[in-house]
Motif scaffolding. Structure first.
Motif, PDB file in Angstrom:
ATOM      1  N   LYS A  65       0.749  -1.108  -0.252  1.00  0.00           N
ATOM      2  CA  LYS A  65       0.234   0.060  -0.110  1.00  0.00           C
ATOM      3  C   LYS A  65       0.900   1.395   0.085  1.00  0.00           C
ATOM      4  CE  LYS A  65      -4.067  -1.970   2.314  1.00  0.00           C
ATOM      5  NZ  LYS A  65      -5.126  -1.821   3.258  1.00  0.00           N
ATOM      6  N   ALA A  66       0.343   2.478  -0.498  1.00  0.00           N
ATOM      7  CA  ALA A  66       1.028   3.581  -0.608  1.00  0.00           C
ATOM      8  C   ALA A  66       0.166   4.694  -0.217  1.00  0.00           C
ATOM      9  CB  ALA A  66       1.648   3.766  -1.779  1.00  0.00           C
ATOM     10  N   ASN A  67       0.650   5.883   0.491  1.00  0.00           N
ATOM     11  CA  ASN A  67       0.181   7.225   0.507  1.00  0.00           C
ATOM     12  C   ASN A  67       0.595   7.989  -0.522  1.00  0.00           C
ATOM     13  OD1 ASN A  67      -1.442   6.365   2.748  1.00  0.00           O
ATOM     14  ND2 ASN A  67       0.049   7.193   4.422  1.00  0.00           N
ATOM     15  N   LEU A  68      -0.330   8.818  -1.233  1.00  0.00           N
ATOM     16  CA  LEU A  68       0.169   9.493  -2.465  1.00  0.00           C
ATOM     17  C   LEU A  68      -0.412  11.088  -2.064  1.00  0.00           C
ATOM     18  CD1 LEU A  68      -0.957   7.137  -5.282  1.00  0.00           C
ATOM     19  CD2 LEU A  68       1.032   7.187  -4.089  1.00  0.00           C
ATOM     20  N   THR A  69       0.321  11.944  -2.589  1.00  0.00           N
ATOM     21  CA  THR A  69      -0.143  13.276  -2.245  1.00  0.00           C
ATOM     22  C   THR A  69       0.572  14.139  -3.526  1.00  0.00           C
ATOM     23  OG1 THR A  69      -0.005  15.200  -0.726  1.00  0.00           O
ATOM     24  CG2 THR A  69       2.255  14.053  -1.249  1.00  0.00           C
ATOM     25  N   ASN A  70      -0.254  15.036  -3.591  1.00  0.00           N
ATOM     26  CA  ASN A  70       0.124  16.475  -4.833  1.00  0.00           C
ATOM     27  C   ASN A  70      -0.320  17.672  -4.107  1.00  0.00           C
ATOM     28  OD1 ASN A  70      -2.563  16.620  -5.500  1.00  0.00           O
ATOM     29  ND2 ASN A  70      -2.616  15.646  -7.477  1.00  0.00           N
ATOM     30  N   LEU A  71      -0.150  18.731  -4.914  1.00  0.00           N
ATOM     31  CA  LEU A  71      -0.591  20.032  -4.336  1.00  0.00           C
ATOM     32  C   LEU A  71      -1.958  20.181  -3.907  1.00  0.00           C
ATOM     33  CD1 LEU A  71       1.534  22.338  -6.778  1.00  0.00           C
ATOM     34  CD2 LEU A  71       2.004  21.729  -4.592  1.00  0.00           C
ATOM     35  N   VAL A  72      -2.878  19.376  -4.543  1.00  0.00           N
ATOM     36  CA  VAL A  72      -4.108  19.483  -4.113  1.00  0.00           C
ATOM     37  C   VAL A  72      -5.047  18.277  -3.668  1.00  0.00           C
ATOM     38  CG1 VAL A  72      -6.576  19.801  -5.296  1.00  0.00           C
ATOM     39  CG2 VAL A  72      -4.621  20.792  -6.322  1.00  0.00           C
ATOM     40  N   TYR A  73      -4.558  16.925  -3.828  1.00  0.00           N
ATOM     41  CA  TYR A  73      -5.000  15.814  -3.088  1.00  0.00           C
ATOM     42  C   TYR A  73      -4.116  15.042  -2.351  1.00  0.00           C
ATOM     43  CZ  TYR A  73      -8.657  16.950  -6.626  1.00  0.00           C
ATOM     44  OH  TYR A  73      -9.804  17.721  -7.101  1.00  0.00           O
ATOM     45  N   THR A  74      -4.882  14.139  -1.369  1.00  0.00           N
ATOM     46  CA  THR A  74      -3.925  13.098  -0.688  1.00  0.00           C
ATOM     47  C   THR A  74      -4.700  11.792  -0.820  1.00  0.00           C
ATOM     48  OG1 THR A  74      -3.173  14.682   0.942  1.00  0.00           O
ATOM     49  CG2 THR A  74      -3.056  12.417   1.636  1.00  0.00           C
ATOM     50  N   ILE A 133       4.581   3.917 -11.796  1.00  0.00           N
ATOM     51  CA  ILE A 133       3.433   3.128 -11.224  1.00  0.00           C
ATOM     52  C   ILE A 133       2.325   3.782 -10.885  1.00  0.00           C
ATOM     53  CG2 ILE A 133       2.889   1.297  -9.416  1.00  0.00           C
ATOM     54  CD1 ILE A 133       5.119   0.452 -11.538  1.00  0.00           C
ATOM     55  N   PHE A 134       2.789   5.044 -10.790  1.00  0.00           N
ATOM     56  CA  PHE A 134       1.501   6.100 -10.302  1.00  0.00           C
ATOM     57  C   PHE A 134       1.492   7.118 -11.053  1.00  0.00           C
ATOM     58  CE2 PHE A 134       3.546   4.156  -6.108  1.00  0.00           C
ATOM     59  CZ  PHE A 134       2.398   3.746  -5.671  1.00  0.00           C
ATOM     60  N   ASP A 135       0.410   7.798 -11.131  1.00  0.00           N
ATOM     61  CA  ASP A 135       0.083   9.015 -11.570  1.00  0.00           C
ATOM     62  C   ASP A 135       1.416  10.046 -11.512  1.00  0.00           C
ATOM     63  OD1 ASP A 135      -0.783  11.749 -12.557  1.00  0.00           O
ATOM     64  OD2 ASP A 135      -2.791  10.996 -12.837  1.00  0.00           O
ATOM     65  N   SER A 136       1.937  10.644 -12.567  1.00  0.00           N
ATOM     66  CA  SER A 136       3.093  11.363 -12.554  1.00  0.00           C
ATOM     67  C   SER A 136       2.908  12.736 -11.769  1.00  0.00           C
ATOM     68  CB  SER A 136       3.400  11.450 -14.045  1.00  0.00           C
ATOM     69  OG  SER A 136       2.670  12.295 -14.804  1.00  0.00           O
ATOM     70  N   SER A 137       1.552  12.945 -11.409  1.00  0.00           N
ATOM     71  CA  SER A 137       1.061  14.144 -10.639  1.00  0.00           C
ATOM     72  C   SER A 137       1.223  14.230  -9.216  1.00  0.00           C
ATOM     73  CB  SER A 137      -0.084  14.920 -11.159  1.00  0.00           C
ATOM     74  OG  SER A 137      -1.208  13.832 -10.785  1.00  0.00           O
ATOM     75  N   TYR A 138       1.549  12.629  -9.024  1.00  0.00           N
ATOM     76  CA  TYR A 138       1.494  12.470  -7.389  1.00  0.00           C
ATOM     77  C   TYR A 138       3.037  11.997  -7.082  1.00  0.00           C
ATOM     78  CZ  TYR A 138      -3.596  12.331  -6.995  1.00  0.00           C
ATOM     79  OH  TYR A 138      -4.986  12.674  -6.938  1.00  0.00           O
ATOM     80  N   ASN A 139       3.119  12.487  -5.638  1.00  0.00           N
ATOM     81  CA  ASN A 139       4.563  12.054  -5.254  1.00  0.00           C
ATOM     82  C   ASN A 139       4.058  10.988  -3.954  1.00  0.00           C
ATOM     83  OD1 ASN A 139       6.466  13.645  -6.265  1.00  0.00           O
ATOM     84  ND2 ASN A 139       5.737  15.362  -5.026  1.00  0.00           N
ATOM     85  N   VAL A 140       4.984   9.674  -3.803  1.00  0.00           N
ATOM     86  CA  VAL A 140       4.842   8.739  -2.876  1.00  0.00           C
ATOM     87  C   VAL A 140       5.369   9.184  -1.585  1.00  0.00           C
ATOM     88  CG1 VAL A 140       5.063   6.390  -2.355  1.00  0.00           C
ATOM     89  CG2 VAL A 140       4.816   7.094  -4.800  1.00  0.00           C
ATOM     90  N   SER A 141       4.400   9.572  -0.579  1.00  0.00           N
ATOM     91  CA  SER A 141       4.998   9.932   0.653  1.00  0.00           C
ATOM     92  C   SER A 141       5.165   8.658   1.538  1.00  0.00           C
ATOM     93  CB  SER A 141       3.905  10.992   1.373  1.00  0.00           C
ATOM     94  OG  SER A 141       2.517  10.052   1.574  1.00  0.00           O
ATOM     95  N   GLN A 142       4.344   7.608   1.486  1.00  0.00           N
ATOM     96  CA  GLN A 142       4.845   6.504   2.315  1.00  0.00           C
ATOM     97  C   GLN A 142       4.455   5.365   1.375  1.00  0.00           C
ATOM     98  OE1 GLN A 142       2.215   7.555   5.783  1.00  0.00           O
ATOM     99  NE2 GLN A 142       3.938   6.759   7.081  1.00  0.00           N
ATOM    100  N   PHE A 143       5.137   4.102   1.531  1.00  0.00           N
ATOM    101  CA  PHE A 143       5.105   3.103   0.860  1.00  0.00           C
ATOM    102  C   PHE A 143       5.307   1.752   1.958  1.00  0.00           C
ATOM    103  CE2 PHE A 143       6.850   0.002  -2.171  1.00  0.00           C
ATOM    104  CZ  PHE A 143       5.735  -0.737  -2.747  1.00  0.00           C
ATOM    105  N   TRP A 144       4.513   0.897   2.113  1.00  0.00           N
ATOM    106  CA  TRP A 144       4.733  -0.057   2.967  1.00  0.00           C
ATOM    107  C   TRP A 144       4.220  -1.475   2.686  1.00  0.00           C
ATOM    108  CZ3 TRP A 144       1.201   3.674   3.427  1.00  0.00           C
ATOM    109  CH2 TRP A 144      -0.201   3.261   3.525  1.00  0.00           C
ATOM    110  N   GLY A 145       4.498  -2.466   3.182  1.00  0.00           N
ATOM    111  CA  GLY A 145       3.946  -4.075   2.946  1.00  0.00           C
ATOM    112  C   GLY A 145       3.169  -4.243   4.303  1.00  0.00           C
ATOM    113  N   GLU A 146       2.080  -4.967   3.928  1.00  0.00           N
ATOM    114  CA  GLU A 146       1.197  -5.506   5.237  1.00  0.00           C
ATOM    115  C   GLU A 146       1.088  -6.889   5.082  1.00  0.00           C
ATOM    116  OE1 GLU A 146      -1.873  -1.576   5.518  1.00  0.00           O
ATOM    117  OE2 GLU A 146      -2.824  -3.761   4.768  1.00  0.00           O
TER     118      GLU A 146
END
Length: 304
Positions: A65-74, A133-146
């Motif tokens: 799983k990952a948390n993604l963010t850009n200037l508008v959305y999280t 792997i993700f939309d280029s407008s987003y940055n990956v703030s966190q990435f982990w395995g469960e």
């Protein structure tokens, strides 16, 4: 009450800690002079070092799983397909959690059944971004395995079951095994039989003795994955020193041609192992050993 009977009773008892059961197995290994059993027990008690492949029951699939963010959305808790992560990281085994903890740390008083265990993979976040792997407008703030905790807790039952099966099979063949003055691995016939029982019950593989053809040996090794190769060879009773020797040979001869002819170093190693099979030092028949090595190595080289 003999040691084997004690081990059998402790294995079926829910009140006897797994670590106590394994300490008795350590005494059994000492009395038998069994390095195979002793190494396995010590790894279960103390944890598996990084240079030792964990058994199948300690290999648990992870969900990413990952948390993604850009200037508008999280976006939080975004599932990431395991296949995409493996491709981006260039590691087909990245989606497997290899539980190396000492067995005493795997218990319901330390890990709740409802828990989800988290493995941090933030160091792969930038790799995933660069691989698109993700939309280029987003940055990956966190990435982990469960990892589901019931799968981790299941390791304790897996160990108990294996110990019970080993003790039952051993007592059927050698009722006085483990007692002072009883059988010892110094006798070649005893060593061969006990090793076979170990590989059948502890490694979860019946092994192949005598004649065999390709249809009777089930070995799967992903191309270029030495961890897979190591695990399969260990399950067939090949020792760590021989596997390290093979790893050095393969490192210098990473590919073979379509004619399936091994390089001189790998070929020399194969010849050595077939010699061990012929002499009885490797607990399989000569023909079976040839089939095992062929399937495992050709799988590694992608020519199976």
């Amino acid at each position: 009450m003999g040691l084997l009977v004690e081990i059998q009773r402790d294995a079926i008892s829910d009140t006897t800690p797994a670590s106590t059961l394994l300490r008795k197995c350590l005494v059994l290994a000492h009395n038998l002079d069994s390095n195979l059993l002793e190494d396995w027990v010590r790894h279960e008690l103390n944890g598996y070092p990084k240079d030792v492949e964990v058994p199948d029951y300690r290999r648990i699939p992870m969900h990413f799983k990952a948390n993604l963010t850009n200037l508008v959305y999280t976006v939080t808790n975004q599932p990431v397909p395991q296949a995409l992560v493996a491709k981006a990281a260039g590691d087909s085994d990245i989606g497997t959690f290899k539980c190396r903890q000492a067995i005493a740390t795997i218990s319901e008083d330390k890990i709740k059944d409802s828990d989800t265990l988290v493995v941090n993979f933030d160091n792969y976040a930038l790799v995933l971004e660069r691989k698109g792997i993700f939309d280029s407008s987003y940055n990956v703030s966190q990435f982990w395995g469960e990892v589901p905790s019931p799968s981790v807790l299941g390791i304790v039952d897996a160990v108990r079951n294996r110990v019970l099966e080993f003790a039952l099979a051993l007592s059927k063949k050698y009722p006085n095994a483990g007692e002072v003055g009883g059988i010892t691995m110094k006798e070649p016939s005893v060593e061969k039989t006990v090793n076979q029982i170990f590989n059948t019950t502890i490694n979860g593989n019946a092994g192949v003795v005598g004649n065999a053809d390709n249809a009777t040996v089930n070995i799967t090794v992903n191309q270029g994955n030495f961890g897979d190769l190591r695990q399969q060879l260990m399950r067939q009773g090949i020792g760590e020193d021989d596997i390290k020797e093979l790893e050095a040979a393969i490192t210098s001869e990473p590919q073979i041609g379509a004619d399936k002819k091994y390089g001189p170093k790998v070929g020399q190693w194969v010849g050595k192992m077939l010699g061990k099979a012929a002499s009885g030092a490797w607990n399989v028949g000569l023909q079976a050993g040839g089939v095992i090595l062929e399937k495992a190595l050709l799988g590694y080289y992608g020519l199976s």
